[in-house]
Design a protein around this motif. Structure first.
Motif, mmCIF file in Angstrom:
data_model
loop_
_atom_site.group_PDB
_atom_site.id
_atom_site.type_symbol
_atom_site.label_atom_id
_atom_site.label_comp_id
_atom_site.label_asym_id
_atom_site.label_seq_id
_atom_site.Cartn_x
_atom_site.Cartn_y
_atom_site.Cartn_z
ATOM 1 N N MET A 286 -9.889 53.152 -2.651
ATOM 2 C CA MET A 286 -8.649 52.954 -1.818
ATOM 3 C C MET A 286 -8.704 51.770 -1.238
ATOM 4 N N LEU A 287 -9.827 51.105 -0.369
ATOM 5 C CA LEU A 287 -10.142 50.403 0.393
ATOM 6 C C LEU A 287 -9.966 49.228 -0.960
ATOM 7 N N CYS A 288 -10.948 49.305 -1.345
ATOM 8 C CA CYS A 288 -11.221 47.985 -2.668
ATOM 9 C C CYS A 288 -9.365 47.674 -2.933
ATOM 10 N N TRP B 279 -10.561 44.692 8.607
ATOM 11 C CA TRP B 279 -10.559 46.067 9.330
ATOM 12 C C TRP B 279 -10.782 46.650 7.809
ATOM 13 N N ILE B 280 -10.033 46.166 6.997
ATOM 14 C CA ILE B 280 -10.885 46.898 5.694
ATOM 15 C C ILE B 280 -12.719 47.027 4.973
ATOM 16 N N VAL B 281 -13.229 46.136 5.673
ATOM 17 C CA VAL B 281 -14.564 45.811 5.599
ATOM 18 C C VAL B 281 -15.245 47.063 6.402
ATOM 19 N N ALA B 282 -14.927 46.976 8.036
ATOM 20 C CA ALA B 282 -15.046 47.139 8.870
ATOM 21 C C ALA B 282 -15.417 48.590 8.329
ATOM 22 N N ALA B 283 -14.212 49.847 8.136
ATOM 23 C CA ALA B 283 -13.562 50.377 7.225
ATOM 24 C C ALA B 283 -14.187 51.277 6.868
ATOM 25 N N LEU C 192 -4.641 44.051 -11.764
ATOM 26 C CA LEU C 192 -5.204 45.059 -12.289
ATOM 27 C C LEU C 192 -6.646 45.748 -12.315
ATOM 28 N N GLY C 193 -7.098 44.548 -11.110
ATOM 29 C CA GLY C 193 -8.460 45.453 -10.393
ATOM 30 C C GLY C 193 -8.077 46.276 -9.723
ATOM 31 N N ASN C 194 -6.769 46.431 -9.003
ATOM 32 C CA ASN C 194 -5.898 47.314 -7.856
ATOM 33 C C ASN C 194 -6.292 48.317 -8.713
ATOM 34 N N ALA C 195 -5.074 48.574 -9.683
ATOM 35 C CA ALA C 195 -4.978 50.060 -10.197
ATOM 36 C C ALA C 195 -5.934 50.414 -11.253
ATOM 37 N N THR C 196 -7.545 49.650 -11.258
ATOM 38 C CA THR C 196 -8.265 49.967 -12.203
ATOM 39 C C THR C 196 -9.744 50.988 -10.554
ATOM 40 N N VAL D 184 -8.090 45.470 -1.516
ATOM 41 C CA VAL D 184 -8.081 44.063 -0.799
ATOM 42 C C VAL D 184 -7.700 43.654 -2.193
ATOM 43 N N PHE D 185 -7.885 44.065 -3.556
ATOM 44 C CA PHE D 185 -7.245 43.268 -5.084
ATOM 45 C C PHE D 185 -5.654 42.730 -4.588
ATOM 46 N N ASP D 186 -5.398 44.022 -3.990
ATOM 47 C CA ASP D 186 -3.163 43.624 -3.281
ATOM 48 C C ASP D 186 -3.000 42.780 -2.104
ATOM 49 N N LEU D 187 -4.209 42.169 -1.455
ATOM 50 C CA LEU D 187 -4.147 40.994 -0.497
ATOM 51 C C LEU D 187 -3.885 40.261 -1.250
#
Length: 293
Positions: free
Chosen positions: A90-92, A232-236, A48-52, A95-98
């Motif tokens: 979108m990157l966050c 990679w996400i954190v660097a982005a 749900l955090g992903n959707a938000t 992360v939630f999806d991961l």
């Protein structure tokens, strides 16, 4: 329809427990009687955090980029900050999806976990990047709004088809068929942020959409690969923040990061295709060797 237990005497009524009032059970009993399909797990909360995050990415794209453009505002810094915020969200979501998949494997997932995951991915990695492309077509100087709208629709439909196929097709463990939607969404927004000529941008976006519905196999982010993806996400995020606040060299850093994202998107299918070709050749050699006397 009322179903009566044949072993229960007629007219028997269970006594109210201490935590009930006037026949209404307390919170504990209500939770015990709740169907399993309605109980959210920790993994579902992350989903749900992903959707938000996906919804908020659409919000910042609208309020910070589209509305200032339509009202004739010259605050380019606001558009830059909002674009960076939308992409960071979108990157966050990625992360939630991961982590929701990792948590679901370690702990438990509710019966509706898979459905929640698909719906959340559709918002964050289908609607949000497609809307980002649509707004790009409205605000960019050399863009064509209607053609960009077609590109946005292609991205959205590619994610819809990919998620639907993911629910129906069973593959060997450890791989995805087609570019994963989070990776595809980040590739699409990287293409837009590179500020290439409109035709090149549109072709690259359509190529990314094709990869998402292709049969190219991509490895699932597990173990070291999941750690590398998170790094990679954190660097982005750092690159986007540097660009948003106009840090020295921020523009160059952002373009370098976006270019690397595109290179990864192109190199992984090449390696996967080369591996399949080598496996096919090895199988043919083994088959021929088995036929020899």
């Amino acid at each position: 329809m009322t179903v009566t237990d044949p072993e229960t005497p007629a007219g028997w009524v269970p006594e109210s427990s201490d935590n009930s009032v006037n026949g209404v059970t307390g919170v504990d009993d209500a939770e015990e009687d709740m169907p399993l399909s309605l109980r959210l797990s920790i993994a579902d909360t992350l989903t749900l955090g992903n959707a938000t995050c996906g919804f908020m990415a659409v919000y910042f794209t609208t309020t910070g980029i589209l509305i200032p453009h339509l009202t004739g505002s010259d605050e380019s810094g606001m558009a830059r900050h909002s674009a960076a915020t939308a992409v960071i969200l979108m990157l966050c979501a990625a992360v939630f999806d991961l982590f929701d998949g990792l948590v679901a494997r370690k702990l438990r997932s509710s019966p509706m976990g898979a459905e929640l995951d698909n719906l959340s991915d559709l918002i964050s990695f289908g609607l949000a990047p497609a809307y980002f492309v649509l707004v790009y077509g409205m605000v960019a100087d050399d863009a064509h709004q209607r053609v960009a709208a077609v590109g946005a629709i292609v991205v959205l439909l590619a994610v819809v088809l990919r998620l639907a196929r993911f629910s129906c097709v069973t593959l060997r463990d450890g791989v995805f068929q087609g570019m994963p939607s989070p990776f595809g969404a980040l590739t699409v927004v990287s293409i837009v942020l590179l500020e290439l000529p409109f035709v090149a941008t549109l072709l690259a976006i359509i190529g990314t959409a094709w990869l998402m519905v292709s049969r190219v196999e991509y490895p699932k982010p597990r173990g070291p690969l999941a750690v590398a993806m998170l790094a990679w996400i954190v660097a982005a995020m750092g690159l986007l923040a540097a660009w948003a606040f106009d840090a020295p060299g921020g523009q160059l850093l952002l373009q370098t990061g976006c270019a690397l994202q595109l290179v990864l998107g192109a190199v992984i299918p090449l390696f996967a295709t080369a591996r399949r070709v080598n496996n096919f050749r090895d199988n043919r050699r083994e088959a021929r060797a088995a036929q020899l006397p």
